[in-house]
Design a protein around this motif. Structure first.
Motif, PDB file in Angstrom:
ATOM      1  N   THR A 161     -14.583   8.586  36.482  1.00 51.25           N
ATOM      2  CA  THR A 161     -13.599   7.644  37.011  1.00 51.25           C
ATOM      3  C   THR A 161     -12.376   8.414  37.502  1.00 51.25           C
ATOM      4  O   THR A 161     -12.203   9.605  37.214  1.00 51.25           O
ATOM      5  CB  THR A 161     -13.154   6.627  35.949  1.00 51.25           C
ATOM      6  OG1 THR A 161     -12.524   7.321  34.864  1.00 51.25           O
ATOM      7  CG2 THR A 161     -14.333   5.824  35.427  1.00 51.25           C
ATOM      8  N   ALA A 162     -11.508   7.732  38.217  1.00 50.97           N
ATOM      9  CA  ALA A 162     -10.246   8.314  38.659  1.00 50.97           C
ATOM     10  C   ALA A 162      -9.195   7.220  38.694  1.00 50.97           C
ATOM     11  O   ALA A 162      -9.496   6.043  38.963  1.00 50.97           O
ATOM     12  CB  ALA A 162     -10.381   8.956  40.033  1.00 50.97           C
ATOM     13  N   ILE A 181     -11.024   3.661  39.649  1.00 51.38           N
ATOM     14  CA  ILE A 181     -12.254   3.538  40.423  1.00 51.38           C
ATOM     15  C   ILE A 181     -13.385   4.217  39.670  1.00 51.38           C
ATOM     16  O   ILE A 181     -13.220   5.317  39.135  1.00 51.38           O
ATOM     17  CB  ILE A 181     -12.099   4.139  41.835  1.00 51.38           C
ATOM     18  CG1 ILE A 181     -13.424   4.017  42.611  1.00 51.38           C
ATOM     19  CG2 ILE A 181     -11.598   5.579  41.799  1.00 51.38           C
ATOM     20  CD1 ILE A 181     -13.297   4.350  44.083  1.00 51.38           C
ATOM     21  N   ASP A 182     -14.524   3.529  39.592  1.00 49.88           N
ATOM     22  CA  ASP A 182     -15.748   4.117  39.065  1.00 49.88           C
ATOM     23  C   ASP A 182     -16.389   4.896  40.215  1.00 49.88           C
ATOM     24  O   ASP A 182     -16.772   4.318  41.226  1.00 49.88           O
ATOM     25  CB  ASP A 182     -16.683   3.017  38.562  1.00 49.88           C
ATOM     26  CG  ASP A 182     -17.945   3.563  37.914  1.00 49.88           C
ATOM     27  OD1 ASP A 182     -18.663   4.330  38.581  1.00 49.88           O
ATOM     28  OD2 ASP A 182     -18.214   3.225  36.754  1.00 49.88           O
ATOM     29  N   LEU A 183     -16.508   6.207  40.072  1.00 44.95           N
ATOM     30  CA  LEU A 183     -16.937   7.049  41.180  1.00 44.95           C
ATOM     31  C   LEU A 183     -18.435   6.979  41.442  1.00 44.95           C
ATOM     32  O   LEU A 183     -18.895   7.436  42.485  1.00 44.95           O
ATOM     33  CB  LEU A 183     -16.502   8.494  40.939  1.00 44.95           C
ATOM     34  CG  LEU A 183     -14.989   8.690  40.917  1.00 44.95           C
ATOM     35  CD1 LEU A 183     -14.621  10.104  40.497  1.00 44.95           C
ATOM     36  CD2 LEU A 183     -14.380   8.371  42.284  1.00 44.95           C
ATOM     37  N   SER A 184     -19.206   6.407  40.536  1.00 41.65           N
ATOM     38  CA  SER A 184     -20.636   6.221  40.777  1.00 41.65           C
ATOM     39  C   SER A 184     -20.912   4.937  41.544  1.00 41.65           C
ATOM     40  O   SER A 184     -21.636   4.922  42.532  1.00 41.65           O
ATOM     41  CB  SER A 184     -21.404   6.204  39.445  1.00 41.65           C
ATOM     42  OG  SER A 184     -21.318   7.449  38.797  1.00 41.65           O
ATOM     43  N   SER A 185     -20.310   3.847  41.093  1.00 42.16           N
ATOM     44  CA  SER A 185     -20.567   2.549  41.710  1.00 42.16           C
ATOM     45  C   SER A 185     -19.593   2.212  42.829  1.00 42.16           C
ATOM     46  O   SER A 185     -19.882   1.364  43.679  1.00 42.16           O
ATOM     47  CB  SER A 185     -20.501   1.447  40.649  1.00 42.16           C
ATOM     48  OG  SER A 185     -19.169   1.325  40.140  1.00 42.16           O
ATOM     49  N   GLY A 186     -18.404   2.819  42.816  1.00 36.87           N
ATOM     50  CA  GLY A 186     -17.376   2.483  43.792  1.00 36.87           C
ATOM     51  C   GLY A 186     -16.571   1.252  43.420  1.00 36.87           C
ATOM     52  O   GLY A 186     -15.691   0.839  44.183  1.00 36.87           O
ATOM     53  N   SER A 187     -16.840   0.658  42.264  1.00 37.58           N
ATOM     54  CA  SER A 187     -16.086  -0.524  41.843  1.00 37.58           C
ATOM     55  C   SER A 187     -14.657  -0.132  41.468  1.00 37.58           C
ATOM     56  O   SER A 187     -14.415   0.959  40.930  1.00 37.58           O
ATOM     57  CB  SER A 187     -16.775  -1.206  40.667  1.00 37.58           C
ATOM     58  OG  SER A 187     -16.817  -0.342  39.545  1.00 37.58           O
TER      59      SER A 187
END
Length: 260
Positions: A161-162, A181-187
């Motif tokens: 995340t970031a 932001i969840d960097l895997s899902s983009g949510s």
């Protein structure tokens, strides 16, 4: 426990900005004013000895910098009236190398990719992910602050995340604020620091070493309060301490290892 590093003015180091602690906690990178232009410098916190790593003056001053995951490189940007480029320099000294044109605010992830800020098609700052090995660039759904000085991003230690200061694209928001932001899902979702983001928080913040908290500050006259709030579920913001004087930059360290 958590150590908090701050930089302030003193005789030996007239202007120093943006402290960033190395992954092993042994070195502190910062920006030093050298002949009117900020350059990358490193310091041993225990001794106070420091040296300047960069010299170029042709592409503007340094604004943001960060450590590679292995601590071998420091990534940094240069800017004028627009983002110039992101560069890297070996921490032991060496040539400055171009990494990515027309980008700024580099934040490395454990897989070797970088979170960066670039102008989108509308001419606004937007978060992106860049893979130096392949040149791939992924656009991420967060519109950043339009101020160079507030368009910050900090990744969690695991790179999953970031935290940014901006606005999730497609979500209703009245003003920029803290977002994760969840960097895997983009949510993406906005964080609620209970009013801290309405004062000074967007100018500088950091993420704790466990990735669970954001640390930032609020100015109140001659005092500065240092605050912490969680990245996950909403919870009360905690004031860690109050210092006399104005703090503009802070960094979290590992604290006393005997207490961890």
């Amino acid at each position: 426990t958590t150590e908090i590093y701050t930089l302030s003015l003193h005789d030996a180091l007239p202007i120093s900005l943006f402290p960033r602690l190395s992954p092993d906690g042994h070195l502190l990178a910062f920006e030093a004013m050298v002949n009117g232009t900020t350059q990358i410098a490193v310091m041993k916190p225990e001794s106070g000895n420091w040296s300047v790593l960069t010299r170029d003056r042709s592409r503007g001053p340094v604004l943001n910098h960060s450590w590679s995951a292995d601590g071998a490189l420091i990534y940094y940007d240069r800017y004028t009236d627009v983002p110039q480029a992101i560069f890297s320099v070996p921490v032991l000294g060496g040539d400055e190398r171009l990494v990515l044109e027309n980008a700024f605010s580099p934040e490395p992830l454990p897989d070797g990719s970088l979170l960066v800020v670039m102008l989108n098609a509308e001419g606004r700052f937007q978060l992106h992910r860049f893979w130096p090995g392949t040149g791939r660039i992924q656009t991420l759904p967060i519109r950043m602050s339009q101020s160079f000085y507030s368009a910050h991003v900090r990744a969690s230690p695991d790179g999953k995340t970031a935290v940014t200061w901006g606005e999730p694209i497609g979500q209703t928001a009245s003003s920029p604020g803290f977002c994760v932001i969840d960097l895997s899902s983009g949510s993406t979702r906005r964080l609620d620091p209970h009013g801290v983001d309405e004062v000074d928080g967007g100018r500088n913040f950091t993420v704790s070493l466990d990735g669970k908290s954001v640390l930032t500050f609020v100015h109140s006259g001659a005092l500065t309060g240092i605050f912490r709030f969680p990245v996950s579920a909403p919870a009360a913001t905690t004031q860690l301490l109050t210092v006399t004087g104005t703090v503009w930059f802070l960094e979290a360290g590992p604290g006393d290892r005997s207490e961890e």
